[in-house]
Write a protein that holds these residues in place. Structure first.
Motif, PDB file in Angstrom:
ATOM      1  N   PHE A 293      56.480  75.164  75.241  1.00 41.67           N
ATOM      2  CA  PHE A 293      55.629  75.595  74.139  1.00 41.67           C
ATOM      3  C   PHE A 293      54.408  74.674  74.015  1.00 41.67           C
ATOM      4  N   ALA A 294      54.624  73.373  74.205  1.00 42.81           N
ATOM      5  CA  ALA A 294      53.512  72.426  74.154  1.00 42.81           C
ATOM      6  C   ALA A 294      52.518  72.702  75.278  1.00 42.81           C
TER       7      ALA A 294
ATOM      8  N   LEU B   4      47.000  75.124  76.984  1.00 45.89           N
ATOM      9  CA  LEU B   4      46.201  76.192  77.570  1.00 45.89           C
ATOM     10  C   LEU B   4      45.409  76.956  76.520  1.00 45.89           C
ATOM     11  N   LEU B   5      46.023  77.217  75.374  1.00 43.52           N
ATOM     12  CA  LEU B   5      45.320  77.942  74.317  1.00 43.52           C
ATOM     13  C   LEU B   5      44.130  77.138  73.792  1.00 43.52           C
ATOM     14  N   ALA B   6      44.256  75.808  73.806  1.00 43.19           N
ATOM     15  CA  ALA B   6      43.179  74.954  73.309  1.00 43.19           C
ATOM     16  C   ALA B   6      42.110  74.679  74.365  1.00 43.19           C
TER      17      ALA B   6
ATOM     18  N   PRO C 108      40.154  81.382  80.261  1.00 41.73           N
ATOM     19  CA  PRO C 108      40.647  82.763  80.171  1.00 41.73           C
ATOM     20  C   PRO C 108      42.121  82.823  80.587  1.00 41.73           C
ATOM     21  N   VAL C 109      43.015  82.766  79.607  1.00 41.92           N
ATOM     22  CA  VAL C 109      44.442  82.613  79.899  1.00 41.92           C
ATOM     23  C   VAL C 109      45.258  83.807  79.414  1.00 41.92           C
ATOM     24  N   THR C 110      46.421  83.962  80.053  1.00 41.53           N
ATOM     25  CA  THR C 110      47.486  84.824  79.563  1.00 41.53           C
ATOM     26  C   THR C 110      48.780  84.022  79.639  1.00 41.53           C
TER      27      THR C 110
ATOM     28  N   GLY D 106      44.288  86.050  76.325  1.00 35.57           N
ATOM     29  CA  GLY D 106      43.995  84.948  75.415  1.00 35.57           C
ATOM     30  C   GLY D 106      45.169  84.575  74.539  1.00 35.57           C
ATOM     31  N   GLY D 107      46.348  85.117  74.829  1.00 43.67           N
ATOM     32  CA  GLY D 107      47.531  84.837  74.015  1.00 43.67           C
ATOM     33  C   GLY D 107      48.802  85.154  74.767  1.00 43.67           C
TER      34      GLY D 107
END
Length: 243
Positions: free
Chosen positions: A109-110, A115-117, A121-123, A177-178
């Motif tokens: 999760f960390a 990656l979110l921060a 361009p992530v999935t 993005g999520g």
């Protein structure tokens, strides 16, 4: 691709190539056709391995050193990427990492949060447990003719080959993005899985469902390991057991 020598990574190379991708498989040793050296644990050769990559499938993980490899290693990966060329980074995570109080899940999760921060361009693709992992856990839990399993735990195991194909499908779509989820076709109890496994792999084994107190047990009983959305595989655990 990171984690190319893992069970999922080994199943990914062919489908990615069939989809038209030129695959560069990163590992600490960099051995084998198409292999390059890059070490998430130290950052060694990462920039060279990732140079020019347009798509990254990040499937590497280390249960024994998750905070160094999964978390700090993901941060090193983000720093080494060519942001001008990257179009999509897909991270393979696990359903329930945000709800199950387990050290390895907390690390995954960390890594998602890194990656979110990142602004990339992530999935984040969360998948359920692979069929083979269920086999390993049940075989390891058996004590002679008795197989104790946690009472009321709910899981939804998935075929690794179907996960590999789904990764290829998601890579070909725009990044979300999520988080997206993917699981097997059946929501089953641990006892149901154990009984099916015992019939196929260890006849005569007696399955005993045992209460497991605490937050971890409560999370699994409440369905934290079961996907709430996303697409589903088709191959059942019973089909896996019978080949």
């Amino acid at each position: 691709m990171t984690g190319g020598t893992g069970r999922l990574g080994q199943r990914l190379i062919g489908p990615l190539q069939e989809a038209g991708h030129s695959v560069r498989q990163m590992s600490r040793r960099g051995t084998g056709p198409g292999g390059v050296r890059g070490d998430l644990a130290t950052g060694f050769d990462l920039a060279t391995a990732l140079a020019g990559a347009e798509v990254v499938v990040h499937a590497a993980s280390d249960r024994g050193d998750a905070w160094q490899v999964d978390v700090a290693g993901t941060r090193r990966l983000v720093e080494a990427l060519d942001r001008d060329r990257l179009r999509h980074l897909l991270y393979v995570s696990i359903v329930g990492v945000d709800r199950i109080p387990y050290g390895y899940y907390r690390a995954k999760f960390a890594a998602e949060q890194v990656l979110l921060a990142s602004g990339l361009p992530v999935t984040l693709l969360r998948v359920t447990q692979f069929h083979h992992l269920v086999d390993v856990l049940l075989d390891g839990a058996r004590r002679g003719p008795v197989l104790p399993v946690p009472m009321g735990w709910r899981v939804q195991p998935v075929d690794v080959g179907e996960v590999a194909q789904h990764v290829v499908d998601v890579v070909g779509r725009p990044p979300t993005g999520g988080v997206v989820e993917y699981g097997g076709p059946e929501d089953l109890s641990a006892a149901d899985l154990a009984r099916a496994w015992a019939v196929a792999r260890a006849p005569g084994t007696h399955v005993v469902a045992t209460p497991l107190p605490g937050k971890l047990g409560a999370a699994f009983r409440d369905g934290a390991a079961v996907p709430t959305g996303g697409e589903r595989g088709r191959r059942t655990y019973g089909q896996h057991l019978h080949g």
